[in-house]
Design a protein around this motif. Sequence first.
Motif, PDB file in Angstrom:
ATOM      1  N   PRO A 338      43.277  50.406  22.920  1.00  0.00           N
ATOM      2  CA  PRO A 338      44.102  50.111  24.108  1.00  0.00           C
ATOM      3  C   PRO A 338      44.554  51.413  24.770  1.00  0.00           C
ATOM      4  CG  PRO A 338      45.391  49.820  22.109  1.00  0.00           C
ATOM      5  CD  PRO A 338      43.989  50.112  21.664  1.00  0.00           C
ATOM      6  N   ARG A 339      43.585  52.131  25.378  1.00  0.00           N
ATOM      7  CA  ARG A 339      43.870  53.461  25.909  1.00  0.00           C
ATOM      8  C   ARG A 339      44.397  53.400  27.339  1.00  0.00           C
ATOM      9  NH1 ARG A 339      38.313  56.666  24.302  1.00  0.00           N
ATOM     10  NH2 ARG A 339      38.399  56.383  22.056  1.00  0.00           N
ATOM     11  N   SER A 340      45.321  54.296  27.646  1.00  0.00           N
ATOM     12  CA  SER A 340      45.749  54.511  29.015  1.00  0.00           C
ATOM     13  C   SER A 340      44.880  55.603  29.614  1.00  0.00           C
ATOM     14  CB  SER A 340      47.219  54.945  29.040  1.00  0.00           C
ATOM     15  OG  SER A 340      47.345  56.260  28.529  1.00  0.00           O
ATOM     16  N   PRO A 341      44.906  55.784  30.938  1.00  0.00           N
ATOM     17  CA  PRO A 341      44.141  56.891  31.539  1.00  0.00           C
ATOM     18  C   PRO A 341      44.540  58.259  30.999  1.00  0.00           C
ATOM     19  CG  PRO A 341      44.821  55.316  33.218  1.00  0.00           C
ATOM     20  CD  PRO A 341      45.519  54.912  31.956  1.00  0.00           C
ATOM     21  N   ALA A 342      45.755  58.349  30.465  1.00  0.00           N
ATOM     22  CA  ALA A 342      46.243  59.632  29.958  1.00  0.00           C
ATOM     23  C   ALA A 342      45.816  59.893  28.517  1.00  0.00           C
ATOM     24  CB  ALA A 342      47.765  59.683  30.056  1.00  0.00           C
ATOM     25  N   TRP A 343      45.117  58.945  27.883  1.00  0.00           N
ATOM     26  CA  TRP A 343      44.800  59.084  26.459  1.00  0.00           C
ATOM     27  C   TRP A 343      43.937  60.312  26.169  1.00  0.00           C
ATOM     28  CZ3 TRP A 343      41.354  59.697  22.631  1.00  0.00           C
ATOM     29  CH2 TRP A 343      41.724  59.296  21.349  1.00  0.00           C
ATOM     30  N   THR A 379      49.863  50.890  19.281  1.00  0.00           N
ATOM     31  CA  THR A 379      49.353  50.696  20.639  1.00  0.00           C
ATOM     32  C   THR A 379      48.214  51.653  20.973  1.00  0.00           C
ATOM     33  OG1 THR A 379      51.065  52.183  21.504  1.00  0.00           O
ATOM     34  CG2 THR A 379      51.555  49.809  21.484  1.00  0.00           C
ATOM     35  N   ASP A 381      48.108  55.078  20.663  1.00  0.00           N
ATOM     36  CA  ASP A 381      48.425  56.444  21.059  1.00  0.00           C
ATOM     37  C   ASP A 381      48.130  57.419  19.919  1.00  0.00           C
ATOM     38  OD1 ASP A 381      49.404  55.665  23.574  1.00  0.00           O
ATOM     39  OD2 ASP A 381      51.344  55.147  22.706  1.00  0.00           O
TER      40      ASP A 381
END
Length: 501
Positions: A338-343, A379, A381
């Motif tokens: 579940p990566r965000s663009p900032a990962w 999550t 991170d």
Amino acid sequence: MHRPSTAEAEVADELAAVRPELVPGYAAALPGARAAVLTRLWRGLAHEPLPWLAGRAPGRDGLVLRLSDGRRLYGPHPDPYATDAYVTVVRLDEVAYDDPARLMTDLAVPHSAGFAAELGHSVASLALSRAGRRSPAKEWPSTDWEWEQRVVDGHPFHPTCRSRPGFSVAEQLAYGPEHGPVVELGLVPVPARECLVSGVWPQGLRDGRRVVVPVHPWQAGHVLKRACEERMAAHPLMSLRTLALPGGPHVKTALSARLTSSVRDISLPSIAASAVLSDFGQALAARADGLLHVTRTLGAAAAGSPDLAAVLRESPQAYAAAGERVAPVAALATTDLPRSPAWPAAFARLALTVGLRLLELGVALEAHGQNLLVVLSPTGDPLRLVYRDLADIRVSPARLARHGVPVPALPVRMVTDDERVLRRKLFGSLVAGSLAGTAGSGQALREALETAVRDLPRTPDLAALLDDPLPAKALTLMRMSPQTAGDLWAELPNPVRWKAG
């Protein structure tokens, strides 16, 4: 119509005899496997200091390589950090090649015949791995070995990413981690007086006055030439010779076969130094502000020879808190996090913070995707790093002395004050390996690094990373230089200034 190479045909014949239901999947996987290996080979041809290449120049639709005999190779614009199979065809003068083994054969340069055979085996074994792979569950793995067995394609940049010479098809299916087998390790009792033991060898692997050494079944059959009456079930990890004992530690076995680049044995000096090196690793982790764990070596034993030796290490999962997972970096690309663009930038910042801090201290990690693991929050991170297998680090006595750290009694090959050697070790494995493999392209790597380095201390090591070409092992040159021992190096375009095409 593509004509199957010798290796492709041999694997097909063996597969028809032992697992006929996989034959259609194997045949369907071959074109993709050829492209995957050809892409890795083109990276080497485009960037490594190969002695039979006279020049490189941009062409109308890609890159032109001029051979010393006047012939020319034509291929697409190279991305040294790409992990997708974007090279499907290259041309040698007017002849098109989609098969890396046939291309290398027809190049007919020094040592090309042997390397061509390896490329053919790499294609065939990669197709076999893809044919036999299981569809990964959408949820995160719950065990350490399940994470490792998601890595099907092997090294993301090595042309012989799946070459396993000396392994039959039946043995690849029985021992290859991507096939998900349970491997029965042999247990060989040896009189304690004949063994070199470092650390604490567990009572569960002792028999009175004898030390019981776990042995890989391939090693028992092909090298030791002996049957093992007692056995222990284990799950192979991505290195194939290291296996997870159910509910227990990882065991690194002696496996005298060449996997990818070289035969990696468990040397007697490494057995002798394992306890000291393990303690040194804990001291390093204590200086990383809680961002790094180093797995402990529990015990190491050798029965007078590297052919009968084993190392027991704690599982990296020991460093996961409730709800967290510990994933090898090489497995990240196989898993839907579940990566965000900032990962990517967050992971790069974490990895560079730890790597550069230890380098400043005096220790260069070989932080490639197999040795380096990341602790993930519930999550997804990136929280902390776990490092395993200190056997190939480099240590600078001068840098350690500046920080008041005594130099332990390490093998001589690990010790150097040469800044170029230290930076090559870290940058070549961490940036050109782990971070590039996770990013998947030069553009993505550049974006992650640009963000990651903004808040890092401006040390001379960071300046070298940002300003100089990026060192990477010259994996093709190394395979074509059989008389040269040790690592050879290439210089890749600096990823911070990367521009496609």
